[in-house]
Design an enzyme around this catalytic site. Structure first.
Site, PDB file in Angstrom:
ATOM      1  CE1 TYR A   1      80.912  26.408  23.823  1.00  0.00           C
ATOM      2  CE2 TYR A   1      82.141  24.584  22.884  1.00  0.00           C
ATOM      3  CZ  TYR A   1      81.005  25.076  23.501  1.00  0.00           C
ATOM      4  OH  TYR A   1      79.969  24.226  23.804  1.00  0.00           O
TER       5      TYR A   1
ATOM      6  CG  ASN B   1      77.151  20.115  29.053  1.00  0.00           C
ATOM      7  OD1 ASN B   1      77.436  19.989  27.864  1.00  0.00           O
ATOM      8  ND2 ASN B   1      77.277  21.266  29.687  1.00  0.00           N
TER       9      ASN B   1
ATOM     10  CE  LYS C   1      78.115  21.152  24.602  1.00  0.00           C
ATOM     11  NZ  LYS C   1      78.635  21.582  25.934  1.00  0.00           N
TER      12      LYS C   1
HETATM   13  O1  CDP Z   1      76.786  25.394  27.732  1.00  0.00           O
HETATM   14  P1  CDP Z   1      76.412  26.474  28.715  1.00  0.00           P
HETATM   15  O2  CDP Z   1      76.035  27.769  28.044  1.00  0.00           O
HETATM   16  O3  CDP Z   1      75.386  26.003  29.697  1.00  0.00           O
HETATM   17  O4  CDP Z   1      77.705  26.745  29.613  1.00  0.00           O
HETATM   18  P2  CDP Z   1      78.936  27.746  29.384  1.00  0.00           P
HETATM   19  O5  CDP Z   1      79.241  28.369  30.687  1.00  0.00           O
HETATM   20  O6  CDP Z   1      78.703  28.650  28.218  1.00  0.00           O
HETATM   21  O7  CDP Z   1      80.140  26.762  29.059  1.00  0.00           O
HETATM   22  C1  CDP Z   1      80.274  26.193  27.772  1.00  0.00           C
HETATM   23  C2  CDP Z   1      80.622  24.728  27.932  1.00  0.00           C
HETATM   24  O8  CDP Z   1      81.893  24.621  28.575  1.00  0.00           O
HETATM   25  C3  CDP Z   1      79.676  23.934  28.849  1.00  0.00           C
HETATM   26  O9  CDP Z   1      78.513  23.482  28.196  1.00  0.00           O
HETATM   27  C4  CDP Z   1      80.562  22.791  29.264  1.00  0.00           C
HETATM   28  O10 CDP Z   1      80.610  21.794  28.238  1.00  0.00           O
HETATM   29  C5  CDP Z   1      81.936  23.438  29.351  1.00  0.00           C
HETATM   30  N1  CDP Z   1      82.302  23.781  30.735  1.00  0.00           N
HETATM   31  C6  CDP Z   1      83.233  22.992  31.410  1.00  0.00           C
HETATM   32  O11 CDP Z   1      83.743  22.028  30.846  1.00  0.00           O
HETATM   33  N2  CDP Z   1      83.582  23.298  32.705  1.00  0.00           N
HETATM   34  C7  CDP Z   1      83.030  24.349  33.332  1.00  0.00           C
HETATM   35  N3  CDP Z   1      83.390  24.616  34.594  1.00  0.00           N
HETATM   36  C8  CDP Z   1      82.096  25.149  32.677  1.00  0.00           C
HETATM   37  C9  CDP Z   1      81.737  24.840  31.377  1.00  0.00           C
END
Ligand code: CDP
Ligand code: MG
Length: 136
Positions: free
Chosen positions: A52, A115, A12
């Site tokens: 997304y 992240n 990222k």
């Molecule tokens: O990336 P991952 O699959 O672990 O998490 P996700 O639940 O699919 O969420 C996608 C991305 O959204 C995350 O990697 C974070 O960058 C972002 N995110 C965020 O900004 N705030 C949250 N509360 C949850 C996710």
């Protein structure tokens, strides 16, 4: 029985900007992932919104799409036995604060939004995400 899979990984903007691309790639290689395709690109907000789309109802969707389109990213196809799960384990939890020692997000993640890496969460989504970036 062997189960070689492909999964999509994204380095990222926060990690590309901090010049962590080679370091993160070396972690994948050390963990026996083969990087079969790779490109450095910058996507538009519209492309980020498409990528997304599963998160479109979430409160963080808008910020997430602005963020993913804010700077260069490195998208890669990783191949390995059970690659989808293996990559999720190597990445660590979404929030770097919750990620286990030795994971990429624990090591490099700055916050839950910045992240450092994305990884497909299922074989079905891996196929869709690989298609999204590589088969057009
Ligand atoms: O990336 P991952 O699959 O672990 O998490 P996700 O639940 O699919 O969420 C996608 C991305 O959204 C995350 O990697 C974070 O960058 C972002 N995110 C965020 O900004 N705030 C949250 N509360 C949850 C996710
Ligand atoms: Mg996810």
């Amino acid at each position: 029985m062997s189960n070689t899979q492909k999964t999509l990984s994204i380095i990222k903007p926060d990690a590309v900007q901090r010049n962590l691309t080679e370091e993160i790639k070396s972690i994948f290689k050390k963990n026996d992932f083969e990087i079969t395709s790779e490109k450095k690109i910058k996507i538009s907000k519209e492309e980020a919104e498409k990528f997304y789309i599963v998160h479109q109802t979430k409160p963080f969707y808008e910020d997430l799409c602005n963020y993913l389109s804010s700077g260069p990213i490195v998208v890669m196809i990783l191949s390995k036995e059970n690659a989808v799960l293996a990559n999720r384990e190597l990445m660590g939890a979404t929030n770097p604060e919750d990620a286990k020692e030795g994971t990429i997000r624990k090591k490099y993640g700055l916050s839950i939004d910045k992240n450092s890496v994305h990884g497909s969460d299922s074989e079905e989504n891996a196929k869709k995400e690989i298609d999204f970036f590589f088969n057009n």
